[in-house]
Design a protein around this motif. Structure first.
Motif, mmCIF file in Angstrom:
data_model
loop_
_atom_site.group_PDB
_atom_site.id
_atom_site.type_symbol
_atom_site.label_atom_id
_atom_site.label_comp_id
_atom_site.label_asym_id
_atom_site.label_seq_id
_atom_site.Cartn_x
_atom_site.Cartn_y
_atom_site.Cartn_z
ATOM 1 N N LEU A 90 46.277 42.446 46.712
ATOM 2 C CA LEU A 90 46.264 43.117 45.419
ATOM 3 C C LEU A 90 44.915 42.899 44.748
ATOM 4 O O LEU A 90 44.256 41.877 44.964
ATOM 5 C CB LEU A 90 47.371 42.567 44.501
ATOM 6 C CG LEU A 90 48.817 42.828 44.896
ATOM 7 C CD1 LEU A 90 49.759 42.237 43.848
ATOM 8 C CD2 LEU A 90 49.078 44.311 45.065
ATOM 9 N N ARG A 91 44.523 43.872 43.959
ATOM 10 C CA ARG A 91 43.335 43.721 43.121
ATOM 11 C C ARG A 91 43.632 42.682 42.043
ATOM 12 O O ARG A 91 44.656 42.751 41.377
ATOM 13 C CB ARG A 91 42.994 45.073 42.508
ATOM 14 C CG ARG A 91 41.903 45.075 41.467
ATOM 15 C CD ARG A 91 41.618 46.512 41.053
ATOM 16 N NE ARG A 91 40.766 46.565 39.868
ATOM 17 C CZ ARG A 91 41.238 46.674 38.635
ATOM 18 N NH1 ARG A 91 42.558 46.761 38.428
ATOM 19 N NH2 ARG A 91 40.412 46.725 37.606
ATOM 20 N N PHE A 92 42.723 41.730 41.866
ATOM 21 C CA PHE A 92 42.966 40.631 40.918
ATOM 22 C C PHE A 92 42.152 40.853 39.649
ATOM 23 O O PHE A 92 40.931 41.021 39.687
ATOM 24 C CB PHE A 92 42.578 39.290 41.546
ATOM 25 C CG PHE A 92 42.826 38.110 40.644
ATOM 26 C CD1 PHE A 92 44.089 37.577 40.512
ATOM 27 C CD2 PHE A 92 41.782 37.535 39.922
ATOM 28 C CE1 PHE A 92 44.323 36.487 39.686
ATOM 29 C CE2 PHE A 92 42.002 36.450 39.084
ATOM 30 C CZ PHE A 92 43.283 35.917 38.964
ATOM 31 N N VAL A 93 42.844 40.854 38.503
ATOM 32 C CA VAL A 93 42.198 40.957 37.195
ATOM 33 C C VAL A 93 42.747 39.828 36.328
ATOM 34 O O VAL A 93 43.967 39.650 36.250
ATOM 35 C CB VAL A 93 42.478 42.318 36.524
ATOM 36 C CG1 VAL A 93 41.875 42.350 35.118
ATOM 37 C CG2 VAL A 93 41.916 43.445 37.372
ATOM 38 N N ALA A 94 41.838 39.083 35.702
ATOM 39 C CA ALA A 94 42.257 37.956 34.872
ATOM 40 C C ALA A 94 41.779 38.146 33.446
ATOM 41 O O ALA A 94 40.634 38.547 33.201
ATOM 42 C CB ALA A 94 41.694 36.649 35.434
ATOM 43 N N ILE A 95 42.666 37.892 32.497
ATOM 44 C CA ILE A 95 42.295 37.862 31.086
ATOM 45 C C ILE A 95 42.919 36.626 30.458
ATOM 46 O O ILE A 95 43.883 36.058 30.989
ATOM 47 C CB ILE A 95 42.759 39.129 30.332
ATOM 48 C CG1 ILE A 95 44.285 39.231 30.330
ATOM 49 C CG2 ILE A 95 42.119 40.371 30.890
ATOM 50 C CD1 ILE A 95 44.802 40.364 29.475
ATOM 51 N N SER A 96 42.364 36.214 29.358
ATOM 52 C CA SER A 96 42.892 35.075 28.616
ATOM 53 C C SER A 96 43.397 35.546 27.265
ATOM 54 O O SER A 96 42.688 36.274 26.554
ATOM 55 C CB SER A 96 41.815 34.007 28.421
ATOM 56 O OG SER A 96 42.257 33.016 27.502
ATOM 57 N N ALA A 97 44.607 35.143 26.914
ATOM 58 C CA ALA A 97 45.162 35.537 25.616
ATOM 59 C C ALA A 97 44.391 34.912 24.466
ATOM 60 O O ALA A 97 44.502 35.370 23.328
ATOM 61 C CB ALA A 97 46.634 35.143 25.541
#
Length: 446
Positions: A90-97
């Motif tokens: 899977l394509r990995f995308v990370a964000i932080s709240a």
């Protein structure tokens, strides 16, 4: 103590086959260099990543469901999320709240939708997901439901309290364990292999280093990197390590789950008559910065709920401790809190008053506005006396043995028994006295 080249060769198999991806830069932090390259290298979470674990089964099937990774800091939540994306392509995308807002989420969803049209699905990792407010959390729902993203959220807080029920119903909650000594020890072994030399620590100091991490693998590796970076002439003993490094500050938020877990543990240890455990949890909370007056209020509650009339002095001990703390302040006044805690834990236990309160309150709500019997009604006027208020009242002090045995219950209500004293502590004598009154009452009724 130094273990030499032979030791390092024996340890090298720890990393066999664990690094298919290009290694990080040589000057990267040690924790990054040791970040696992596949799920089999993640330590301490085998209950999830192993063949029979939830994550292991999903990877074997080649299909992920959305999930919430709940666990303490430094237990591998971010690492597992990255490895999951690789494991199922899977394509990995990370964000932080902490650093992201609505605009960032909209951009991430739009890009995920565009990639989905080309057959490339997205794993969206949201760190500290509990930091998003309720409205922002609701924004995930349509994209999770239609498969635009597979959501993997990470949180250190109890999802039951911090996440919307609608979001929880669409994601599995997977619990990561605090890293135990064995798992932390394996991390140190890997660090030594990576650095090509053993830590400059004596065996007891090495154990102390593991204990100082308090289950946080990232903190442990940062401490190890500090030790590797300085030139020590001799390995440190435990005392030398204590002077050289700081312990990890215990995780404790006074408005979060840890707060409620510890106060619950303190109260139940007192109820269970374990003074040693009660003192331990009291110390955990005080040393973490808990408000002493909050603890005194809870101790006072325990005195009346779990001890009551078995030892009425328990309540006085708590009130005296509060007065002493107000007078002395911290840290001197904390000894008074300790004394009250130990008194409660070692006192005879009874919840008879607590159970009596609940039963009496329930009965009062059920019986509404029943009038007391005429004999104990107040009769301050002549008219009230003429219509029978107070008629037949027996003054108990004039009766034999100071007990008249009169009826005090509403005429339309059967006498109830709310308070049933135990045979422990002072309540044993109270029970005997009540039994004597009951017997005299029955005699006079007969």
């Amino acid at each position: 103590m130094p273990r030499g080249h032979a030791y390092l060769c024996r340890m090298a198999d720890l990393f066999a086959g664990l690094d298919p991806a290009p290694p990080p830069a040589p000057d990267a932090p040690l924790a990054d260099r040791l970040r696992p390259r596949d799920l089999g290298a993640v330590v301490g979470q085998e209950h999830l990543t192993g063949p029979d674990g939830a994550i292991g089964r999903m990877v074997a099937a080649g299909r992920l469901s959305s999930m919430i990774l709940w666990g303490p800091p430094g237990t591998g939540k971010t690492t597992i999320a990255r490895l999951l994306a690789d494991a199922v392509d899977l394509r990995f995308v990370a964000i932080s709240a902490v650093f992201s807002g609505v605009a960032d989420l909209k951009k991430a969803f739009a890009e995920a939708r565009d990639h989905a049209r080309t057959g490339r699905r997205t794993l969206l990792f949201v760190d500290e997901i509990h930091r998003f407010n309720r409205a922002q959390q609701d924004g995930f729902l349509p994209y999770v439901e239609n498969g635009t993203v597979t959501l993997v959220g990470a949180t250190t807080e109890n999802p039951s309290f911090e996440l919307n029920a609608a979001l929880l119903s669409r994601a599995q909650v997977l619990i990561l364990h605090r890293l135990d000594r064995e798992a932390l020890g394996r991390l140190l072994d890997r660090a030594e292999v990576e650095m090509g030399r053993p830590l400059p620590l004596q065996p007891q100091a090495r154990e102390a280093l593991v204990a100082s991490a308090d289950g946080d693998g990232r903190f442990l590796l940062n401490q190890a990197e500090t030790l590797f970076s300085v030139g020590l002439a001799e390995p440190l003993d435990a005392a030398g390590l204590s002077a050289f490094l700081q312990r990890r500050v215990a995780v404790y938020d006074k408005d979060r789950e840890g707060h409620y877990n510890l106060i619950s543990a303190l109260h139940k240890s007192i109820r269970g008559s374990d003074p040693q455990a009660a003192l331990y949890y009291l110390a955990r909370m005080l040393t973490a910065g808990e408000e002493p007056l909050f603890l005194l209020r809870r101790l006072t509650r325990a005195a009346v709920e779990d001890i009551g009339l078995a030892d009425p002095q328990a309540l006085q001990q708590c009130l005296a401790a509060k007065e002493a703390y107000d007078f002395l302040g911290s840290p001197e006044g904390e000894l008074a809190i300790v004394q009250a805690c130990l008194y409660l834990a070692t006192a005879p236990k009874s919840n008879a008053a607590y159970m009596a309160q609940k039963a009496a309150w329930r009965s009062a709500k059920e019986t509404g506005s029943l009038m007391p019997p005429d004999n104990i009604l107040n009769a301050p006027t002549k008219l009230m006396k003429q219509i029978g208020y107070g008629a037949g009242y027996q003054y108990d002090h004039d009766a034999e043995d100071g007990f008249s045995g009169a009826n005090y219950w509403p005429d339309a209500m059967t006498p109830q028994r709310f308070y049933e004293p135990t045979g422990r502590g002072l309540e044993k004598r109270i029970a005997e006295r009540m039994a004597w009154w009951d017997a005299r009452r029955h005699e006079r009724e007969g």
